[in-house]
Structures are given as structure tokens and as C-alpha cells.
Design a protein around this motif. Sequence first.
Motif, PDB file in Angstrom:
ATOM      1  N   MET A  49       6.057 -37.818  -9.050  1.00 11.47           N
ATOM      2  CA  MET A  49       5.868 -39.208  -8.655  1.00 11.47           C
ATOM      3  C   MET A  49       5.831 -39.356  -7.135  1.00 11.47           C
ATOM      4  O   MET A  49       5.082 -40.188  -6.609  1.00 11.47           O
ATOM      5  N   TYR A  50       6.639 -38.566  -6.420  1.00 12.53           N
ATOM      6  CA  TYR A  50       6.548 -38.569  -4.954  1.00 12.53           C
ATOM      7  C   TYR A  50       5.138 -38.179  -4.514  1.00 12.53           C
ATOM      8  O   TYR A  50       4.564 -38.784  -3.602  1.00 12.53           O
ATOM      9  N   LEU A  51       4.601 -37.146  -5.163  1.00 11.56           N
ATOM     10  CA  LEU A  51       3.242 -36.691  -4.844  1.00 11.56           C
ATOM     11  C   LEU A  51       2.220 -37.766  -5.176  1.00 11.56           C
ATOM     12  O   LEU A  51       1.309 -38.051  -4.375  1.00 11.56           O
ATOM     13  N   MET A  52       2.364 -38.395  -6.346  1.00 13.51           N
ATOM     14  CA  MET A  52       1.421 -39.424  -6.756  1.00 13.51           C
ATOM     15  C   MET A  52       1.481 -40.655  -5.853  1.00 13.51           C
ATOM     16  O   MET A  52       0.465 -41.327  -5.641  1.00 13.51           O
ATOM     17  N   SER A  53       2.667 -40.948  -5.305  1.00 12.19           N
ATOM     18  CA  SER A  53       2.787 -42.101  -4.406  1.00 12.19           C
ATOM     19  C   SER A  53       1.989 -41.880  -3.124  1.00 12.19           C
ATOM     20  O   SER A  53       1.539 -42.846  -2.492  1.00 12.19           O
ATOM     21  N   VAL A  54       1.801 -40.618  -2.736  1.00 14.55           N
ATOM     22  CA  VAL A  54       0.942 -40.301  -1.593  1.00 14.55           C
ATOM     23  C   VAL A  54      -0.521 -40.315  -2.020  1.00 14.55           C
ATOM     24  O   VAL A  54      -1.380 -40.904  -1.352  1.00 14.55           O
ATOM     25  N   TYR A  55      -0.792 -39.679  -3.162  1.00 16.59           N
ATOM     26  CA  TYR A  55      -2.179 -39.551  -3.619  1.00 16.59           C
ATOM     27  C   TYR A  55      -2.815 -40.907  -3.908  1.00 16.59           C
ATOM     28  O   TYR A  55      -3.995 -41.133  -3.602  1.00 16.59           O
ATOM     29  N   VAL A  56      -2.049 -41.807  -4.488  1.00 18.04           N
ATOM     30  CA  VAL A  56      -2.582 -43.137  -4.803  1.00 18.04           C
ATOM     31  C   VAL A  56      -3.068 -43.839  -3.534  1.00 18.04           C
ATOM     32  O   VAL A  56      -4.075 -44.554  -3.546  1.00 18.04           O
ATOM     33  N   CYS A  57      -2.377 -43.598  -2.418  1.00 15.49           N
ATOM     34  CA  CYS A  57      -2.732 -44.264  -1.156  1.00 15.49           C
ATOM     35  C   CYS A  57      -4.081 -43.823  -0.601  1.00 15.49           C
ATOM     36  O   CYS A  57      -4.671 -44.537   0.214  1.00 15.49           O
ATOM     37  N   VAL A  58      -4.577 -42.659  -1.015  1.00 15.35           N
ATOM     38  CA  VAL A  58      -5.866 -42.207  -0.470  1.00 15.35           C
ATOM     39  C   VAL A  58      -6.998 -43.142  -0.907  1.00 15.35           C
ATOM     40  O   VAL A  58      -8.031 -43.240  -0.232  1.00 15.35           O
ATOM     41  N   PHE A  59      -6.814 -43.849  -2.033  1.00 14.48           N
ATOM     42  CA  PHE A  59      -7.846 -44.753  -2.525  1.00 14.48           C
ATOM     43  C   PHE A  59      -7.814 -46.109  -1.822  1.00 14.48           C
ATOM     44  O   PHE A  59      -8.693 -46.948  -2.057  1.00 14.48           O
ATOM     45  N   ALA A  60      -6.812 -46.300  -0.974  1.00 14.77           N
ATOM     46  CA  ALA A  60      -6.723 -47.556  -0.228  1.00 14.77           C
ATOM     47  C   ALA A  60      -7.706 -47.592   0.938  1.00 14.77           C
ATOM     48  O   ALA A  60      -8.034 -48.667   1.445  1.00 14.77           O
ATOM     49  N   PHE A  61      -8.188 -46.412   1.368  1.00 17.23           N
ATOM     50  CA  PHE A  61      -9.114 -46.328   2.494  1.00 17.23           C
ATOM     51  C   PHE A  61     -10.404 -45.638   2.049  1.00 17.23           C
ATOM     52  O   PHE A  61     -10.360 -44.612   1.358  1.00 17.23           O
ATOM     53  N   GLU A 100     -12.332 -43.950   3.907  1.00 21.98           N
ATOM     54  CA  GLU A 100     -12.454 -42.668   4.609  1.00 21.98           C
ATOM     55  C   GLU A 100     -11.670 -41.544   3.949  1.00 21.98           C
ATOM     56  O   GLU A 100     -11.964 -40.369   4.167  1.00 21.98           O
ATOM     57  N   THR A 101     -10.639 -41.871   3.163  1.00 15.70           N
ATOM     58  CA  THR A 101      -9.763 -40.823   2.617  1.00 15.70           C
ATOM     59  C   THR A 101      -9.971 -40.562   1.124  1.00 15.70           C
ATOM     60  O   THR A 101      -9.259 -39.741   0.543  1.00 15.70           O
ATOM     61  N   LYS A 102     -10.925 -41.229   0.522  1.00 18.45           N
ATOM     62  CA  LYS A 102     -11.119 -41.078  -0.932  1.00 18.45           C
ATOM     63  C   LYS A 102     -11.508 -39.665  -1.351  1.00 18.45           C
ATOM     64  O   LYS A 102     -11.377 -39.303  -2.520  1.00 18.45           O
ATOM     65  N   SER A 103     -11.977 -38.874  -0.393  1.00 14.00           N
ATOM     66  CA  SER A 103     -12.365 -37.490  -0.702  1.00 14.00           C
ATOM     67  C   SER A 103     -11.174 -36.540  -0.733  1.00 14.00           C
ATOM     68  O   SER A 103     -11.302 -35.387  -1.150  1.00 14.00           O
ATOM     69  N   MET A 104     -10.004 -37.007  -0.311  1.00 15.84           N
ATOM     70  CA  MET A 104      -8.816 -36.149  -0.293  1.00 15.84           C
ATOM     71  C   MET A 104      -8.397 -35.782  -1.708  1.00 15.84           C
ATOM     72  O   MET A 104      -8.503 -36.584  -2.639  1.00 15.84           O
ATOM     73  N   THR A 105      -7.912 -34.553  -1.861  1.00 14.44           N
ATOM     74  CA  THR A 105      -7.519 -34.048  -3.179  1.00 14.44           C
ATOM     75  C   THR A 105      -6.000 -34.098  -3.348  1.00 14.44           C
ATOM     76  O   THR A 105      -5.258 -34.344  -2.394  1.00 14.44           O
ATOM     77  N   VAL A 106      -5.554 -33.831  -4.574  1.00 13.45           N
ATOM     78  CA  VAL A 106      -4.114 -33.746  -4.847  1.00 13.45           C
ATOM     79  C   VAL A 106      -3.495 -32.623  -4.017  1.00 13.45           C
ATOM     80  O   VAL A 106      -2.369 -32.748  -3.521  1.00 13.45           O
ATOM     81  N   SER A 107      -4.244 -31.529  -3.836  1.00 11.37           N
ATOM     82  CA  SER A 107      -3.767 -30.405  -3.029  1.00 11.37           C
ATOM     83  C   SER A 107      -3.531 -30.829  -1.581  1.00 11.37           C
ATOM     84  O   SER A 107      -2.529 -30.448  -0.963  1.00 11.37           O
ATOM     85  N   ASP A 108      -4.441 -31.636  -1.031  1.00 11.35           N
ATOM     86  CA  ASP A 108      -4.259 -32.158   0.335  1.00 11.35           C
ATOM     87  C   ASP A 108      -2.974 -32.977   0.424  1.00 11.35           C
ATOM     88  O   ASP A 108      -2.199 -32.849   1.377  1.00 11.35           O
ATOM     89  N   CYS A 109      -2.772 -33.827  -0.576  1.00  9.85           N
ATOM     90  CA  CYS A 109      -1.598 -34.704  -0.578  1.00  9.85           C
ATOM     91  C   CYS A 109      -0.310 -33.920  -0.792  1.00  9.85           C
ATOM     92  O   CYS A 109       0.754 -34.328  -0.313  1.00  9.85           O
ATOM     93  N   LEU A 110      -0.391 -32.806  -1.517  1.00 11.34           N
ATOM     94  CA  LEU A 110       0.783 -31.955  -1.710  1.00 11.34           C
ATOM     95  C   LEU A 110       1.269 -31.401  -0.374  1.00 11.34           C
ATOM     96  O   LEU A 110       2.473 -31.362  -0.115  1.00 11.34           O
ATOM     97  N   ALA A 149      -7.386 -41.889  14.650  1.00 12.88           N
ATOM     98  CA  ALA A 149      -7.146 -43.254  14.169  1.00 12.88           C
ATOM     99  C   ALA A 149      -6.826 -43.268  12.677  1.00 12.88           C
ATOM    100  O   ALA A 149      -5.900 -43.945  12.233  1.00 12.88           O
ATOM    101  N   MET A 150      -7.601 -42.482  11.899  1.00 19.28           N
ATOM    102  CA  MET A 150      -7.370 -42.435  10.447  1.00 19.28           C
ATOM    103  C   MET A 150      -6.034 -41.768  10.136  1.00 19.28           C
ATOM    104  O   MET A 150      -5.312 -42.190   9.228  1.00 19.28           O
ATOM    105  N   GLY A 151      -5.707 -40.719  10.881  1.00 17.74           N
ATOM    106  CA  GLY A 151      -4.429 -40.022  10.673  1.00 17.74           C
ATOM    107  C   GLY A 151      -3.245 -40.930  10.931  1.00 17.74           C
ATOM    108  O   GLY A 151      -2.264 -40.928  10.166  1.00 17.74           O
ATOM    109  N   VAL A 152      -3.313 -41.713  12.006  1.00 17.49           N
ATOM    110  CA  VAL A 152      -2.233 -42.649  12.334  1.00 17.49           C
ATOM    111  C   VAL A 152      -2.143 -43.742  11.274  1.00 17.49           C
ATOM    112  O   VAL A 152      -1.054 -44.069  10.781  1.00 17.49           O
ATOM    113  N   ALA A 153      -3.277 -44.315  10.899  1.00 19.84           N
ATOM    114  CA  ALA A 153      -3.296 -45.406   9.906  1.00 19.84           C
ATOM    115  C   ALA A 153      -2.746 -44.936   8.559  1.00 19.84           C
ATOM    116  O   ALA A 153      -1.909 -45.613   7.949  1.00 19.84           O
ATOM    117  N   PHE A 154      -3.218 -43.781   8.090  1.00 18.47           N
ATOM    118  CA  PHE A 154      -2.786 -43.291   6.784  1.00 18.47           C
ATOM    119  C   PHE A 154      -1.289 -42.976   6.778  1.00 18.47           C
ATOM    120  O   PHE A 154      -0.579 -43.327   5.835  1.00 18.47           O
TER     121      PHE A 154
END
Length: 338
Positions: A239-251, A253-263, A299-304
Motif C-alpha cells: 500500500m505504501y508503494l501504491m500510494s506513490v504509484y497512484v500519484c503518477v496518474f495525477a500528472f 508528464e509522469t503517466k509513463s512511470m512504472t511500478v518499478s520506478d515508484c519502488l 520542475a517535475m521532480g520538485v512538483a511530484f
Amino acid sequence: MKKYFLPAIKFLVFLALGAFLIWLAVKDLTEQDKVQITKSISEANYAWIVLAMAVGILAHISRAMRWKMLLAPLGFNPKLSNTFYAVMVGYLGNLAFPRLGEVLRCGILNRYEKIPLTQSFGTVITERVIDVLVLCCLFVVSTWLEYERVKTYLFDNILGPLKLKLHSVTDNKMMLFGMIGILIGALLLFFIFRKKILNNPIAQKIKTILLNFLEGIRSVVKVKNPLLFVFHSLFIWTMYLMSVYVCVFAFSETKSMTVSDCLVIMTFGSLGVIATPGGIGAYQWIVLQIMLLWGFSTAMGVAFGWVVWLAQTAMILLVGLLSFGLLAINNKEKSLSP
């Protein structure tokens, strides 16, 4: 006075570290970067961020259920609501002072469920040990999955400096022999005066506390359903991992990020949460470094980093404060008892 002064100094030092890391992350931002950060945050899809907060709550409910399982072998069966409220108030306390949350958690169950502090604290330490083991495994997995992208950063920023420090100690023979001498001297003094030390009333009190403490730690091998306990331990971090992964869909620019990236973000970001109160500054700086490594803009790194951190911090503030009130409301009779 001293017992309050030292923790306050420690808190201010770590808070200053967090402030420094925030400054480090934003000091080179251009006006265009600042405009882009503001635009990214204002245009984010906050439905995903609310979902990330809900996912975080699931992790904390699971933690409360796992804590009940650890307390059961000690002969205690607290209400799940009280253990959940205690967990959330504990997280709220950790935002102010690191490790204050563990004391608050145990204090709440002592007040409302009459569970001795030393025994419940032992179970909390057991939880921490298990979480560290899971986190270490996740570090190995995330590094293995993303080895080609993280190996240069790991060596230049972590392994390289650590190797140099170890070499400086081992190369300085005077320092090395001095440390060995101090250790041997301390062991000799303890051996010579061991009877006086062990028979001292303070030592006896410490012994009693440690025995209760160890009883709490041993509760892990006595849980009634080991498979369910393992499930909760894995579910919490999922769930900690999913709480990060879910946020990638908020932007966008980050929708291409994978679960591995978020891990990778979750595991390395956890170091930031340990380093400063609530992870402020440290978490955002670590996420920025990883996002830059992934090829995203500053900018994206700071925002995310800020959005992911604020989502979980806001959830802890909201649910933690509600838990304070609900503890009193749901335990009125116990609150009135002496």
C-alpha cells in the motif's frame, strides 16, 4: 529540564537539515522552473491524490491489525479502533518529534486498554525490526530491477563516500587502536565491578524493564496466524508503494512511470522520512534526485516529490487529529475512570 532540552535540540537540528535540503532542491530553480512547478501542481488531477491518501489509510489499518496480533500472545485484546487511533496519533507525533509516535502509541493503549508500556513498546520495536527487514529486501529488489540506472548514482553518492570514510579510519592506526583500547577498557571495568553493577537497584529496575521488553519482542513467534501476520507485513508496504504509484496518474508528464520506478522512489524516499521530522526536505530532495536520474525535468521532480509527500502528510494530519477526538468519544467511561 534537561530531558526536554536535548530532544528539542535534536528536533531543531533535524528540522534545520530538512530546511537545508529544501533549499538545496530549489536554489537553482529558474523563473521558468517555478512557473512550471506552479502549473503542474495547479493542473494536477487531485482525484488520484485523494485515492493515494485512501490507500495510505489502508496501510495504517493493516498496521493496527498486525499490532493486535502481536499483543494477543501477551494476553491483551485491545479494540481495533483503539489500536488504529493509537497508530495514527503516533504518526502525528512523529511529524513533530522523531520517535515520539512510538511512545504516544503505547501510552494510548496503556490509558485506554491498560496494557503495560514496556510490553507494548516491545511489540512496537518488533514491528520496526520487521519493517526494516522488509525495507532491506525491497532495497535489494528495487536496486536489482533498476541496477543499470542507479549503479552510478549509488557509487558516486553513497558507496564511494562510505568507502573513503572507512579507509580513513582504518588507515589512521592511532584512531583505530584508540577505539579498540576504549572498548577493551570498558569491558574490563564491567567485568571487575560486575557484581556491584548488576546488584544496583537501578540495574535491577532496568533488568525488569528489559525482560518485559523482550517478552513483547518474542510475541512475534507466538502469533496465532503466522501467514496472516506475513500478509499484513507485505500488504502494508504494498500500500505504501501504491500510494506513490497512484500519484503518477495525477500528472500528464509522469503517466509513463512504472511500478518499478515508484519502488525505487518509495525505498530510497523512506531514508528521507527517517532523516528529518516527517521526511520534510529530505524526502523531496531524494525524489528529485531520482526523477532527474529518470530523465524528468527539475520542475517535475520538485512538483511530484512535494505532491506525494503532502498527500500522505495531509492524511496523517487529518486522520491523526480525528483519532485524538474519537479516542475520547469512544472511550468515555475509561476516560472518567481513575
